[in-house]
Design a protein around this motif. Structure first.
Motif, PDB file in Angstrom:
ATOM      1  N   GLN A 109       0.834  -1.206   0.000  1.00 23.84           N
ATOM      2  CA  GLN A 109       0.000   0.000   0.000  1.00 23.84           C
ATOM      3  C   GLN A 109       0.871   1.260   0.000  1.00 23.84           C
ATOM      4  OE1 GLN A 109      -3.346   0.109   2.793  1.00 23.84           O
ATOM      5  NE2 GLN A 109      -3.324  -2.118   2.920  1.00 23.84           N
ATOM      6  N   LEU A 110       1.951   1.220   0.782  1.00 24.09           N
ATOM      7  CA  LEU A 110       2.881   2.351   0.830  1.00 24.09           C
ATOM      8  C   LEU A 110       3.493   2.596  -0.551  1.00 24.09           C
ATOM      9  CD1 LEU A 110       4.542   4.422   2.564  1.00 24.09           C
ATOM     10  CD2 LEU A 110       6.253   2.591   2.786  1.00 24.09           C
ATOM     11  N   TYR A 111       3.917   1.522  -1.208  1.00 26.12           N
ATOM     12  CA  TYR A 111       4.482   1.655  -2.553  1.00 26.12           C
ATOM     13  C   TYR A 111       3.472   2.282  -3.512  1.00 26.12           C
ATOM     14  CZ  TYR A 111       8.479  -1.362  -1.340  1.00 26.12           C
ATOM     15  OH  TYR A 111       9.620  -1.884  -0.788  1.00 26.12           O
ATOM     16  N   MET A 112       2.211   1.838  -3.426  1.00 30.49           N
ATOM     17  CA  MET A 112       1.172   2.360  -4.320  1.00 30.49           C
ATOM     18  C   MET A 112       0.948   3.850  -4.085  1.00 30.49           C
ATOM     19  SD  MET A 112      -1.530  -0.824  -4.223  1.00 30.49           S
ATOM     20  CE  MET A 112      -2.644  -0.137  -5.435  1.00 30.49           C
ATOM     21  N   MET A 113       0.903   4.249  -2.823  1.00 32.78           N
ATOM     22  CA  MET A 113       0.730   5.673  -2.520  1.00 32.78           C
ATOM     23  C   MET A 113       1.903   6.487  -3.058  1.00 32.78           C
ATOM     24  SD  MET A 113      -1.011   6.105   1.259  1.00 32.78           S
ATOM     25  CE  MET A 113       0.103   5.096   2.200  1.00 32.78           C
ATOM     26  N   LYS A 114       3.119   5.976  -2.856  1.00 37.08           N
ATOM     27  CA  LYS A 114       4.307   6.720  -3.301  1.00 37.08           C
ATOM     28  C   LYS A 114       4.357   6.838  -4.819  1.00 37.08           C
ATOM     29  CE  LYS A 114       7.577   6.129   0.508  1.00 37.08           C
ATOM     30  NZ  LYS A 114       8.897   5.600   0.915  1.00 37.08           N
ATOM     31  N   LEU A 115       4.002   5.761  -5.536  1.00 36.95           N
ATOM     32  CA  LEU A 115       4.025   5.810  -6.998  1.00 36.95           C
ATOM     33  C   LEU A 115       3.057   6.856  -7.541  1.00 36.95           C
ATOM     34  CD1 LEU A 115       4.242   2.003  -7.886  1.00 36.95           C
ATOM     35  CD2 LEU A 115       6.022   3.728  -8.250  1.00 36.95           C
ATOM     36  N   ILE A 116       1.844   6.869  -6.991  1.00 36.57           N
ATOM     37  CA  ILE A 116       0.833   7.818  -7.470  1.00 36.57           C
ATOM     38  C   ILE A 116       1.261   9.255  -7.184  1.00 36.57           C
ATOM     39  CG2 ILE A 116      -1.542   8.624  -7.100  1.00 36.57           C
ATOM     40  CD1 ILE A 116      -2.282   5.649  -6.581  1.00 36.57           C
ATOM     41  N   LEU A 117       1.754   9.495  -5.974  1.00 38.00           N
ATOM     42  CA  LEU A 117       2.128  10.864  -5.605  1.00 38.00           C
ATOM     43  C   LEU A 117       3.455  11.283  -6.244  1.00 38.00           C
ATOM     44  CD1 LEU A 117       0.995  10.887  -1.871  1.00 38.00           C
ATOM     45  CD2 LEU A 117      -0.099  12.007  -3.809  1.00 38.00           C
ATOM     46  N   ASN A 118       4.374  10.327  -6.446  1.00 29.33           N
ATOM     47  CA  ASN A 118       5.624  10.656  -7.154  1.00 29.33           C
ATOM     48  C   ASN A 118       5.318  11.094  -8.586  1.00 29.33           C
ATOM     49  OD1 ASN A 118       7.163  10.079  -4.952  1.00 29.33           O
ATOM     50  ND2 ASN A 118       7.934   8.098  -5.698  1.00 29.33           N
ATOM     51  N   PHE A 119       4.403  10.382  -9.239  1.00 29.16           N
ATOM     52  CA  PHE A 119       4.033  10.769 -10.598  1.00 29.16           C
ATOM     53  C   PHE A 119       3.410  12.169 -10.594  1.00 29.16           C
ATOM     54  CE2 PHE A 119       1.278  11.181 -14.237  1.00 29.16           C
ATOM     55  CZ  PHE A 119       2.031  10.648 -15.267  1.00 29.16           C
ATOM     56  N   HIS A 120       2.556  12.427  -9.598  1.00 31.05           N
ATOM     57  CA  HIS A 120       1.911  13.745  -9.507  1.00 31.05           C
ATOM     58  C   HIS A 120       2.964  14.850  -9.347  1.00 31.05           C
ATOM     59  CE1 HIS A 120      -1.114  16.760  -8.406  1.00 31.05           C
ATOM     60  NE2 HIS A 120      -0.297  17.104  -7.416  1.00 31.05           N
ATOM     61  N   ASP A 121       3.924  14.640  -8.442  1.00 30.05           N
ATOM     62  CA  ASP A 121       4.939  15.666  -8.182  1.00 30.05           C
ATOM     63  C   ASP A 121       5.834  15.889  -9.405  1.00 30.05           C
ATOM     64  OD1 ASP A 121       3.933  15.912  -5.638  1.00 30.05           O
ATOM     65  OD2 ASP A 121       5.425  14.597  -4.712  1.00 30.05           O
ATOM     66  N   GLU A 122       6.261  14.792 -10.043  1.00 25.69           N
ATOM     67  CA  GLU A 122       7.107  14.924 -11.231  1.00 25.69           C
ATOM     68  C   GLU A 122       6.333  15.558 -12.383  1.00 25.69           C
ATOM     69  OE1 GLU A 122      10.370  14.314 -11.549  1.00 25.69           O
ATOM     70  OE2 GLU A 122      10.435  13.848  -9.416  1.00 25.69           O
ATOM     71  N   ALA A 123       5.039  15.220 -12.484  1.00 23.38           N
ATOM     72  CA  ALA A 123       4.209  15.792 -13.549  1.00 23.38           C
ATOM     73  C   ALA A 123       4.036  17.298 -13.353  1.00 23.38           C
ATOM     74  CB  ALA A 123       2.847  15.099 -13.579  1.00 23.38           C
ATOM     75  N   GLU A 124       3.908  17.737 -12.113  1.00 25.55           N
ATOM     76  CA  GLU A 124       3.805  19.182 -11.841  1.00 25.55           C
ATOM     77  C   GLU A 124       5.072  19.910 -12.296  1.00 25.55           C
ATOM     78  OE1 GLU A 124       2.851  19.802  -7.710  1.00 25.55           O
ATOM     79  OE2 GLU A 124       0.734  20.155  -8.192  1.00 25.55           O
ATOM     80  N   LYS A 125       6.230  19.285 -12.031  1.00 27.54           N
ATOM     81  CA  LYS A 125       7.494  19.906 -12.446  1.00 27.54           C
ATOM     82  C   LYS A 125       7.583  19.978 -13.977  1.00 27.54           C
ATOM     83  CE  LYS A 125      10.004  18.188  -8.384  1.00 27.54           C
ATOM     84  NZ  LYS A 125      11.027  17.222  -7.926  1.00 27.54           N
ATOM     85  N   ALA A 126       7.161  18.880 -14.628  1.00 21.38           N
ATOM     86  CA  ALA A 126       7.199  18.865 -16.092  1.00 21.38           C
ATOM     87  C   ALA A 126       6.250  19.901 -16.676  1.00 21.38           C
ATOM     88  CB  ALA A 126       6.846  17.467 -16.604  1.00 21.38           C
TER      89      ALA A 126
END
Length: 588
Positions: free
Chosen positions: A519-536
C-alpha cells in the motif's frame, strides 16, 4: 412438580400469572415442548417471557419451568469450526435430529460432550488460583490452542488434579478449595450469562491498527485493535461482501461472524464459502479459527437479540485467553427491528419510528463490550475484541434512528454509497462521507512500523480527493478547459487514487489483499508521478501528453503485482516515472 402455567400468548411474548417462582432475566422452559425463553418483565400480577423459538401450537395452560439461572453461553473446546443458531444450538447436530427444519424444543448440548481432547494441565497441587488463571490447555483446532480459565468469580487452592490426559469437556480436571472451605470442581467448560460482559483487569489505550488488507480501510479509515466500526449502506452496496473480506483478511486470531436476521441465501454463501477458504497465515481452512452464528430472517424474531449477545460473549471468552478477536455483526438493523417488534407486543411506549426508547442504550451496551484489555488472572494476558457492525438503513437514509444511534457510539464510519456500487466501484466506501476517529491515535504506529511518511501520504490523498470534489463542481459549471494545469493534474491524480488505489477486487487472487508495504508503494508511486508531472508541466510539458504516458497504466496495474515481486517492480516503476517525465521536459 407444580409448574406455573401460561395464560396469554402474543407471538413470541408469553405471560404467566404466578410470579413467585421466577427472577428477572432467568432462562425458562415454556410449554410441553420445553421451548427456550427468558424472563423480561415481572410485576405483582404476572411474569412476561420472550420465547426464542416458534410458539406455533403453544396453548394456554401449558407449564412454564424455571431453570434457576440466566440465559448463558456454554464456553469450552469445540466452539471453533462450529455453526450455531442464535441460542447456541449447533445446527449440524440439529439437522441430524430434526432434518432440514429445526423442530420446536429441539434441545441439544451446545458442545460435543462425547469428543475427547488431549489436555495439558498447567498447575500443580497446592497452587493458588484466581479468576482468569489458566489451569489447562488443549488443541481445539490444529491452529488454535484452547486455554481453560478459572471462572472470574472463583478462587482457591488446587487440592486435586486429574491424572490422565484425554478428557471429555464435562470431565473433572482440577478441584479447588475456596477460602470459605467449599470445594469447586473445574471441567473444560464454563457457562457465562450472555447479557453480562466478562470482567477484565485493565482497559488499554488504542495504539495499534487492525490491519485488514483492504486499502481504503487501512490507509484512509483505519480501525484499531479493540475498536468499533459501522458499515451503513443501502441494499446492494456491498455490506456483506465487505464484512466477508474483513473476516477473511483481518489480522485477528479468532473470527466471530453473526448473521443476524440476514437472508438465508447470504448465510448459505457464508456457510459454503468459509470452510473452503484457505487461511493465508496457517495454510489451513479459515473455519479452524472461526465460529459462525446463523440467525436468518425466517428464524424466530426474538432469537435475533440472543444471537448478538451469544456472539459477543463467545468473542470475550477468546479475548480473555489472550487472543485478538474480530466480531462481524450483520446486521444490527435486523436486531433493532426485532427489538421494535418485541416492544410493540409488550405495548411499550414507542420512540422514533416505532423503535423502543432504549434502542440507543442497547446498542451502546453491545458495542462497549469491545476493547483492548489486560485479562483477569496473574499472567496479565493482553487480548483485543474489535466489533464491526453492518447497518441496513431503509433506502440508504442514515438519518434513521438505528444509524444515528450507532454513529453516536462507534468511532469508524465506513459509509457505503449506492452510486459507487452502481459504477462497479468496490468497496463502495464513500471517501467524502466516511471517517475514522482512530487515525490520529494510530499515527505513531504507522510512522514507526510502516514508514515515517505514512500519515503525510495519507493526508495528501485525502486533500486531493477533497479538492477533486470541489473541482468537479467547477467543471460542471464552466468546463474542464477553464481549470489551470495544476488543477487538471490534480483531477488526473484523484482519478488514479480512485481507480488504481481505492478500487479493489475482492475476487482477484492478488488484489483481494494488499500488505501495508505494498500500500505504501502504491501511494508513493501515485504521488511521485503527480509531483514529477507538476514539475514537467511547469516547464511547459503538455497535460494531455503527461496523462497519456505509458507508465501511468503500469502504475494502475501495480496492484496486481504479487507481494514477493513488489520491491523490484516498485524500483523499476520509480525509475520509469522519472525517465518518461524527463522526456516530456526535453521535448519542450
Amino acid at each position: 412438580m407444580d409448574f406455573n402455567t401460561i395464560f396469554s400468548i402474543n407471538g413470541p411474548v408469553v405471560k404467566v400469572r404466578d410470579t413467585k417462582d421466577f427472577s428477572m432475566l432467568e432462562m425458562v422452559y415454556v410449554g410441553e415442548k420445553r421451548l427456550i425463553g427468558e424472563v423480561i418483565g415481572i410485576n405483582s400480577d404476572e411474569t412476561t417471557i420472550q420465547v426464542y423459538e416458534s410458539t406455533t401450537g403453544l396453548k394456554p395452560g401449558e407449564p412454564v419451568e424455571g431453570s434457576g439461572m440466566p440465559m448463558s453461553a456454554t464456553l469450552g473446546p469445540g466452539i471453533l469450526s462450529n455453526i450455531f443458531d442464535g441460542i447456541e444450538r449447533p445446527l449440524k447436530k440439529l439437522e441430524e435430529i430434526s432434518g432440514a427444519f429445526i423442530a420446536e424444543g429441539a434441545n441439544v448440548p451446545a458442545l460435543d460432550t462425547n469428543k475427547k481432547f488431549e489436555v495439558a494441565i498447567t498447575v500443580a497441587e497446592g497452587d493458588r488460583l484466581s479468576g482468569g488463571d489458566i489451569y489447562a490447555t488443549c488443541a481445539e483446532t490444529p491452529v488454535i490452542e484452547h486455554r481453560c480459565m478459572v471462572p472470574p468469580n472463583v478462587c482457591g487452592e488446587v487440592v486435586w488434579i486429574a491424572k490422565n490426559s484425554w478428557h471429555k469437556i464435562t470431565d473433572k480436571i482440577i478441584e479447588l478449595k475456596t477460602d470459605d472451605g467449599k470445594t469447586v470442581e473445574l471441567t473444560l467448560v464454563q457457562k457465562w450469562p450472555i447479557k453480562k460482559s466478562r470482567p477484565f483487569k485493565e482497559r488499554l489505550p488504542i495504539s495499534m491498527p487492525l490491519v485488514t488488507g483492504q486499502r481504503v480501510v487501512d490507509c484512509l479509515f483505519p480501525i484499531a485493535k479493540g475498536g468499533v466500526a459501522a458499515i451503513p449502506g443501502p441494499f446492494g452496496s456491498g455490506k456483506t461482501v465487505t464484512q466477508h473480506q474483513l473476516a477473511k483478511w483481518a489480522e485477528a486470531d479468532i473470527i466471530v461472524y453473526i448473521g443476524c436476521g440476514e437472508r438465508g441465501n447470504e448465510m448459505t454463501d457464508v456457510l459454503n464459502e468459509f470452510p473452503e477458504l484457505i487461511d493465508p497465515k496457517t495454510g489451513k481452512s479459515l473455519m479452524e479459527r472461526t465460529v459462525l452464528i446463523a440467525n436468518t430472517s425466517d428464524m424466530p424474531v426474538a432469537a435475533r437479540e440472543a444471537s448478538v449477545y451469544t456472539g459477543i460473549t463467545t468473542a470475550e471468552y477468546y479475548r480473555d485467553m489472550g487472543y485478538s478477536v474480530a466480531l462481524m455483526a450483520d446486521s444490527t438493523s435486523r436486531w433493532a427491528e426485532a427489538l421494535r417488534e418485541m416492544s410493540g407486543r409488550l405495548e411499550e411506549m414507542p420512540g422514533d419510528e416505532g423503535y423502543p426508547a432504549y434502542l440507543g442504550s442497547r446498542l451502546a451496551q453491545f458495542y462497549e463490550r469491545a476493547g483492548r484489555v489486560i485479562s483477569t488472572g496473574t499472567e496479565g494476558r493482553e487480548g483485543a475484541l474489535s466489533v464491526i457492525g453492518a447497518v441496513s438503513p431503509p433506502g440508504g437514509d442514515i438519518s434513521e434512528p438505528v444509524s444515528q444511534a450507532t454513529l453516536r457510539i462507534v468511532k469508524v464510519f465506513w459509509g457505503l454509497d449506492a452510486n459507487l456500487a452502481y459504477q462497479r466501484h468496490f468497496p463502495a466506501i464513500n471517501w467524502l462521507t466516511s471517517y475514522s476517529l482512530y487515525a490520529d491515535s494510530l499515527a505513531d504506529w504507522y510512522n514507526n512500523n510502516v514508514s515515517a511518511d505514512w500519515m503525510k501520504l495519507r493526508a495528501r490523498f485525502m486533500a486531493i480527493l477533497n479538492d477533486e470534489a470541489e473541482l468537479k463542481e467547477i467543471v460542471k459549471l464552466i468546463g474542464m478547459d477553464a481549470l489551470s494545469v495544476n488543477d487538471r493534474l490534480k483531477m488526473e491524480t484523484a482519478r488514479s487514487i480512485r481507480e488504481d488505489f481505492l478500487h479493489q477486487l475482492a475476487f482477484h487472487e492478488v488484489d483481494t489483499y494488499t500488505s501495508l508495504k505494498k500500500q505504501l508503494y502504491m501511494m508513493k508511486l501515485i504521488l511521485n508521478f503527480h509531483d514529477e508531472a507538476e514539475k514537467a508541466a511547469a516547464k511547459g510539458a503538455d497535460i494531455e501528453e503527461i496523462s497519456g504516458l505509458a507508465v501511468r497504466e503500469k502504475i494502475g496495474r501495480f496492484k496486481y503485482i504479487a507481494e514477493e515481486n513488489a520491491d523490484e517492480e516498485y524500483s523499476k516503476l520509480s525509475a520509469e516515472i522519472s525517465a518518461e517525465l524527463d522526456k516530456c521536459k526535453e521535448v519542450r
